[in-house]
Design a protein around this motif. Structure first.
Motif, short mmCIF file in Angstrom:
data_model
loop_
_atom_site.label_atom_id
_atom_site.label_comp_id
_atom_site.label_asym_id
_atom_site.label_seq_id
_atom_site.Cartn_x
_atom_site.Cartn_y
_atom_site.Cartn_z
N ALA A 1 7.59 16.57 -4.21
CA ALA A 1 7.24 16.11 -5.54
C ALA A 1 5.95 16.73 -6.05
O ALA A 1 5.75 16.81 -7.25
CB ALA A 1 7.11 14.59 -5.55
N PHE A 2 5.10 17.19 -5.16
CA PHE A 2 3.82 17.76 -5.57
C PHE A 2 3.79 19.29 -5.51
O PHE A 2 2.79 19.90 -5.82
CB PHE A 2 2.70 17.18 -4.69
CG PHE A 2 2.49 15.71 -4.90
CD1 PHE A 2 1.86 15.25 -6.05
CD2 PHE A 2 2.97 14.79 -3.99
CE1 PHE A 2 1.68 13.89 -6.24
CE2 PHE A 2 2.77 13.43 -4.19
CZ PHE A 2 2.13 12.99 -5.33
N ARG A 3 4.87 19.93 -5.09
CA ARG A 3 4.91 21.39 -5.02
C ARG A 3 5.29 21.96 -6.39
O ARG A 3 6.06 21.38 -7.12
CB ARG A 3 5.95 21.86 -4.00
CG ARG A 3 5.50 21.59 -2.60
CD ARG A 3 6.45 22.25 -1.64
NE ARG A 3 6.53 21.37 -0.47
CZ ARG A 3 7.59 21.20 0.27
NH1 ARG A 3 8.71 21.82 -0.01
NH2 ARG A 3 7.56 20.41 1.31
N ARG A 4 4.80 23.14 -6.65
CA ARG A 4 5.15 23.81 -7.92
C ARG A 4 6.05 24.95 -7.67
O ARG A 4 6.17 25.66 -6.84
CB ARG A 4 3.91 24.31 -8.62
CG ARG A 4 3.13 23.18 -9.15
CD ARG A 4 1.99 23.74 -9.96
NE ARG A 4 1.21 22.63 -10.46
CZ ARG A 4 0.68 22.61 -11.62
NH1 ARG A 4 0.79 23.61 -12.43
NH2 ARG A 4 -0.01 21.58 -11.99
N LYS B 1 0.85 -1.18 0.00
CA LYS B 1 0.00 0.00 0.00
C LYS B 1 0.89 1.23 0.00
O LYS B 1 1.86 1.32 0.76
CB LYS B 1 -0.90 0.00 1.22
CG LYS B 1 -1.91 -1.13 1.20
CD LYS B 1 -2.82 -1.06 2.38
CE LYS B 1 -3.81 -2.22 2.32
NZ LYS B 1 -4.72 -2.22 3.44
N TYR B 2 0.56 2.18 -0.85
CA TYR B 2 1.31 3.42 -0.95
C TYR B 2 0.44 4.57 -0.46
O TYR B 2 -0.76 4.61 -0.73
CB TYR B 2 1.73 3.68 -2.40
CG TYR B 2 2.66 2.63 -2.95
CD1 TYR B 2 4.01 2.65 -2.62
CD2 TYR B 2 2.20 1.61 -3.76
CE1 TYR B 2 4.87 1.69 -3.11
CE2 TYR B 2 3.05 0.64 -4.25
CZ TYR B 2 4.38 0.68 -3.93
OH TYR B 2 5.23 -0.29 -4.40
N ALA B 3 1.07 5.49 0.24
CA ALA B 3 0.35 6.66 0.73
C ALA B 3 0.89 7.89 0.01
O ALA B 3 2.08 8.00 -0.27
CB ALA B 3 0.55 6.80 2.23
N VAL B 4 -0.01 8.79 -0.30
CA VAL B 4 0.37 10.03 -0.99
C VAL B 4 0.22 11.18 -0.01
O VAL B 4 -0.80 11.33 0.66
CB VAL B 4 -0.53 10.26 -2.22
CG1 VAL B 4 -0.22 11.59 -2.87
CG2 VAL B 4 -0.38 9.12 -3.20
N ASN B 5 1.26 11.98 0.08
CA ASN B 5 1.22 13.19 0.89
C ASN B 5 1.38 14.35 -0.06
O ASN B 5 2.46 14.58 -0.61
CB ASN B 5 2.34 13.16 1.94
CG ASN B 5 2.27 14.34 2.88
OD1 ASN B 5 1.41 15.21 2.74
ND2 ASN B 5 3.19 14.37 3.83
N LEU B 6 0.30 15.09 -0.26
CA LEU B 6 0.33 16.18 -1.23
C LEU B 6 1.26 17.31 -0.81
O LEU B 6 1.61 18.16 -1.63
CB LEU B 6 -1.09 16.72 -1.45
CG LEU B 6 -2.05 15.70 -2.08
CD1 LEU B 6 -3.45 16.29 -2.19
CD2 LEU B 6 -1.57 15.24 -3.43
N GLY B 7 1.73 17.31 0.40
CA GLY B 7 2.65 18.34 0.87
C GLY B 7 4.11 18.01 0.55
O GLY B 7 5.00 18.81 0.81
N ASP B 8 4.36 16.83 -0.01
CA ASP B 8 5.74 16.45 -0.34
C ASP B 8 6.29 17.33 -1.46
O ASP B 8 5.56 17.93 -2.25
CB ASP B 8 5.80 14.99 -0.79
CG ASP B 8 5.73 14.02 0.37
OD1 ASP B 8 5.84 14.46 1.53
OD2 ASP B 8 5.55 12.81 0.11
#
Length: 110
Positions: free
Chosen positions: A107-110, A98-105
């Motif tokens: 990799a997700f910042r612009r 199972k993988y968890a996504v943290n939108l604050g990482d």
């Protein structure tokens, strides 16, 4: 004379049929049919918890050595009266990661 010969012939034909029927019923009850159960091996390796949560006591726990705590699929002979199984073969089942996504990482910042 003809009746006695005919009756002996009929009896001779019936005897092998009854003997075959007895041996078939004995062989079926002597060897239980193999079944497949998927589940998790307990930490002590002496029981298997099926996918439906049903516990099975393993009659030959040495066959599950090294699989403690793992998801497995076993081919076994069932004794449903006392909820025992005799394991014939073990196959480890791959578990999904199972993988968890943290939108604050980063990799997700612009």
């Amino acid at each position: 004379m003809k009746r006695s010969v005919l009756s002996l012939f009929v009896v001779a034909l019936l005897l092998p049929g009854t003997a075959a029927g007895q041996s078939d019923s004995q062989s079926k009850s002597a060897t239980p049919k193999a079944s497949t159960i998927s589940g998790k091996v307990s930490q002590d390796g002496k029981s298997l918890i099926g996918k439906n949560g049903e516990p099975w006591l393993v009659a030959n726990p040495a066959t599950l050595a090294g699989h403690e705590g793992q998801q497995v699929k076993v081919e076994c002979q069932l004794s449903s009266a006392d909820h025992n199984i005799r394991v014939l073969s073990v196959e480890t089942v791959a578990t999904q990661t199972k993988y968890a996504v943290n939108l604050g990482d980063a990799a997700f910042r612009r």
